[in-house]
Motif scaffolding. Sequence first.
Motif, PDB file in Angstrom:
ATOM      1  N   VAL A  51       0.833  -1.189   0.000  1.00  0.00           N
ATOM      2  CA  VAL A  51       0.000   0.000   0.000  1.00  0.00           C
ATOM      3  C   VAL A  51       0.875   1.249   0.000  1.00  0.00           C
ATOM      4  O   VAL A  51       1.906   1.295   0.656  1.00  0.00           O
ATOM      5  CB  VAL A  51      -0.901   0.037   1.251  1.00  0.00           C
ATOM      6  N   THR A  52       0.418   2.258  -0.731  1.00  0.00           N
ATOM      7  CA  THR A  52       1.021   3.579  -0.631  1.00  0.00           C
ATOM      8  C   THR A  52      -0.086   4.603  -0.407  1.00  0.00           C
ATOM      9  O   THR A  52      -1.250   4.364  -0.743  1.00  0.00           O
ATOM     10  CB  THR A  52       1.801   3.961  -1.906  1.00  0.00           C
ATOM     11  N   ALA A  53       0.276   5.741   0.151  1.00  0.00           N
ATOM     12  CA  ALA A  53      -0.665   6.850   0.316  1.00  0.00           C
ATOM     13  C   ALA A  53       0.139   8.130   0.489  1.00  0.00           C
ATOM     14  O   ALA A  53       1.233   8.114   1.055  1.00  0.00           O
ATOM     15  CB  ALA A  53      -1.578   6.634   1.515  1.00  0.00           C
ATOM     16  N   ASP A  54      -0.409   9.228  -0.012  1.00  0.00           N
ATOM     17  CA  ASP A  54       0.259  10.505   0.184  1.00  0.00           C
ATOM     18  C   ASP A  54       0.187  10.936   1.647  1.00  0.00           C
ATOM     19  O   ASP A  54       1.160  11.457   2.193  1.00  0.00           O
ATOM     20  CB  ASP A  54      -0.390  11.580  -0.694  1.00  0.00           C
ATOM     21  N   LYS A  55      -0.982  10.685   2.279  1.00  0.00           N
ATOM     22  CA  LYS A  55      -1.165  11.174   3.645  1.00  0.00           C
ATOM     23  C   LYS A  55      -2.266  10.403   4.354  1.00  0.00           C
ATOM     24  O   LYS A  55      -3.253  10.005   3.733  1.00  0.00           O
ATOM     25  CB  LYS A  55      -1.518  12.668   3.622  1.00  0.00           C
ATOM     26  N   LEU A  56      -2.083  10.189   5.648  1.00  0.00           N
ATOM     27  CA  LEU A  56      -3.123   9.650   6.520  1.00  0.00           C
ATOM     28  C   LEU A  56      -3.245  10.555   7.735  1.00  0.00           C
ATOM     29  O   LEU A  56      -2.253  10.819   8.414  1.00  0.00           O
ATOM     30  CB  LEU A  56      -2.808   8.225   6.969  1.00  0.00           C
ATOM     31  N   ASP A  57      -4.453  11.038   7.991  1.00  0.00           N
ATOM     32  CA  ASP A  57      -4.766  11.783   9.210  1.00  0.00           C
ATOM     33  C   ASP A  57      -5.675  10.904  10.059  1.00  0.00           C
ATOM     34  O   ASP A  57      -6.793  10.591   9.649  1.00  0.00           O
ATOM     35  CB  ASP A  57      -5.473  13.102   8.887  1.00  0.00           C
ATOM     36  N   GLY A  58      -5.202  10.505  11.244  1.00  0.00           N
ATOM     37  CA  GLY A  58      -5.978   9.615  12.092  1.00  0.00           C
ATOM     38  C   GLY A  58      -6.154  10.158  13.494  1.00  0.00           C
ATOM     39  O   GLY A  58      -5.294  10.875  14.011  1.00  0.00           O
ATOM     40  N   THR A  59      -7.272   9.813  14.114  1.00  0.00           N
ATOM     41  CA  THR A  59      -7.515  10.163  15.516  1.00  0.00           C
ATOM     42  C   THR A  59      -7.726   8.886  16.315  1.00  0.00           C
ATOM     43  O   THR A  59      -8.214   7.879  15.786  1.00  0.00           O
ATOM     44  CB  THR A  59      -8.757  11.056  15.657  1.00  0.00           C
ATOM     45  N   GLY A  60      -7.351   8.930  17.610  1.00  0.00           N
ATOM     46  CA  GLY A  60      -7.526   7.764  18.465  1.00  0.00           C
ATOM     47  C   GLY A  60      -6.655   6.612  18.033  1.00  0.00           C
ATOM     48  O   GLY A  60      -7.138   5.566  17.613  1.00  0.00           O
ATOM     49  N   PHE A  61      -5.322   6.777  18.138  1.00  0.00           N
ATOM     50  CA  PHE A  61      -4.353   5.784  17.651  1.00  0.00           C
ATOM     51  C   PHE A  61      -3.968   4.793  18.751  1.00  0.00           C
ATOM     52  O   PHE A  61      -3.730   5.163  19.891  1.00  0.00           O
ATOM     53  CB  PHE A  61      -3.097   6.499  17.155  1.00  0.00           C
ATOM     54  N   SER A  81      -2.185  -1.941  14.237  1.00  0.00           N
ATOM     55  CA  SER A  81      -2.354  -0.508  14.399  1.00  0.00           C
ATOM     56  C   SER A  81      -3.814  -0.161  14.179  1.00  0.00           C
ATOM     57  O   SER A  81      -4.430  -0.627  13.222  1.00  0.00           O
ATOM     58  CB  SER A  81      -1.479   0.258  13.405  1.00  0.00           C
ATOM     59  N   ALA A  82      -4.360   0.654  15.074  1.00  0.00           N
ATOM     60  CA  ALA A  82      -5.790   0.930  15.042  1.00  0.00           C
ATOM     61  C   ALA A  82      -6.047   2.427  15.174  1.00  0.00           C
ATOM     62  O   ALA A  82      -5.306   3.155  15.837  1.00  0.00           O
ATOM     63  CB  ALA A  82      -6.489   0.181  16.175  1.00  0.00           C
ATOM     64  N   PHE A  83      -7.130   2.874  14.538  1.00  0.00           N
ATOM     65  CA  PHE A  83      -7.563   4.267  14.606  1.00  0.00           C
ATOM     66  C   PHE A  83      -9.068   4.301  14.849  1.00  0.00           C
ATOM     67  O   PHE A  83      -9.822   3.523  14.259  1.00  0.00           O
ATOM     68  CB  PHE A  83      -7.280   5.004  13.295  1.00  0.00           C
ATOM     69  N   LYS A  84      -9.514   5.234  15.678  1.00  0.00           N
ATOM     70  CA  LYS A  84     -10.953   5.449  15.805  1.00  0.00           C
ATOM     71  C   LYS A  84     -11.518   5.981  14.493  1.00  0.00           C
ATOM     72  O   LYS A  84     -12.616   5.599  14.081  1.00  0.00           O
ATOM     73  CB  LYS A  84     -11.251   6.427  16.937  1.00  0.00           C
ATOM     74  N   SER A  85     -10.778   6.870  13.847  1.00  0.00           N
ATOM     75  CA  SER A  85     -11.177   7.380  12.540  1.00  0.00           C
ATOM     76  C   SER A  85      -9.931   7.774  11.771  1.00  0.00           C
ATOM     77  O   SER A  85      -8.892   8.093  12.362  1.00  0.00           O
ATOM     78  CB  SER A  85     -12.123   8.581  12.668  1.00  0.00           C
ATOM     79  N   GLY A 151      -7.202   4.915  21.927  1.00  0.00           N
ATOM     80  CA  GLY A 151      -7.598   4.266  20.680  1.00  0.00           C
ATOM     81  C   GLY A 151      -8.942   3.569  20.770  1.00  0.00           C
ATOM     82  O   GLY A 151      -9.654   3.693  21.771  1.00  0.00           O
ATOM     83  N   PRO A 152      -9.300   2.796  19.738  1.00  0.00           N
ATOM     84  CA  PRO A 152     -10.584   2.103  19.718  1.00  0.00           C
ATOM     85  C   PRO A 152     -10.617   0.835  20.557  1.00  0.00           C
ATOM     86  O   PRO A 152     -11.660   0.199  20.661  1.00  0.00           O
ATOM     87  CB  PRO A 152     -10.778   1.777  18.234  1.00  0.00           C
TER      88      PRO A 152
END
Length: 207
Positions: A51-61, A81-85, A151-152
Motif C-alpha cells: 500500500v502507498t498513500a500521500d497522507k493519513l490523518d488519524g484520531t484515536g491511535f 495498528s488501530a484508529f478510531k477514525s 484508541g478504539p
Amino acid sequence: MESEPTRGGTRWKRFAVVMVPSVAATAAIGVALAQGALAASFSVSGQDFKVTADKLDGTGFLQYGAYDVQHGGKNIPVAVSAFKSAKITNMCQSVVMPVPLVGNVTMRLQAGGNGTAVEAKNLYIDLDQLNADAQFNNINIGVAAGDQSKGPGMKGLPEHADPGGFAQEADSATLTGVKQTAWATSAGTFKLNGLSLRLLTGKQECY
C-alpha cells in the motif's frame, strides 16, 4: 539468549523485530476493503499486500503486538495498528496473484484522489513493515494493550494478543509518504471515494 517458542510456534525474537524499530516505522495505514462489522479474528491468506498513500490523518491511535494465523495454521507476527477514525489521501493497494495458464496478475485498487479522501472508522491493520514520516500528538509508549484509553481498543477475543503486552497510543497521528506491507485489515466502515479497481498482467504493484 535463545527466545522460547510460544503457543502455535511464534518466536518472540522474530516478533520483536516488528515492534522495536521506531514509533514512526510501526505506525500504520488501513487499506483494504471493509470487513463490515469489526472482525475479532480470521484466517489470513498466504499473500501480503502493498500500500502507498500521500497522507493519513488519524484520531484515536493504538498499536500493540499480536500474530495472525494463515489458512493451514502458520503464525505470522504482526503489529496491529488501530484508529478510531482516519482520512487517507491518494491510496493505492496492490496484491499479486499467480493465475494458472496466465501467470502473475496484479489486482490494483486506487481511491481517495481529487480532493476526496478515503474515510474509515474503527480501523485495524495487521502489518509487518511500514515506511513514512509520522507525527503523533500526546503519545504514550509502553502502556498495557488492554488498558489503553486513546484508541478504539483491542479487537477482542479470540484475537491472538496479550492484553498485558506492550502498546503505544496517541490522541492523533499524521503520516505522509506512506509505503507499507500488511496481512489484514478490518474496519467498522470504509468509504472508498473515487474507487478504481483494475486487474493488470504481470507484477505492477503500488511500489
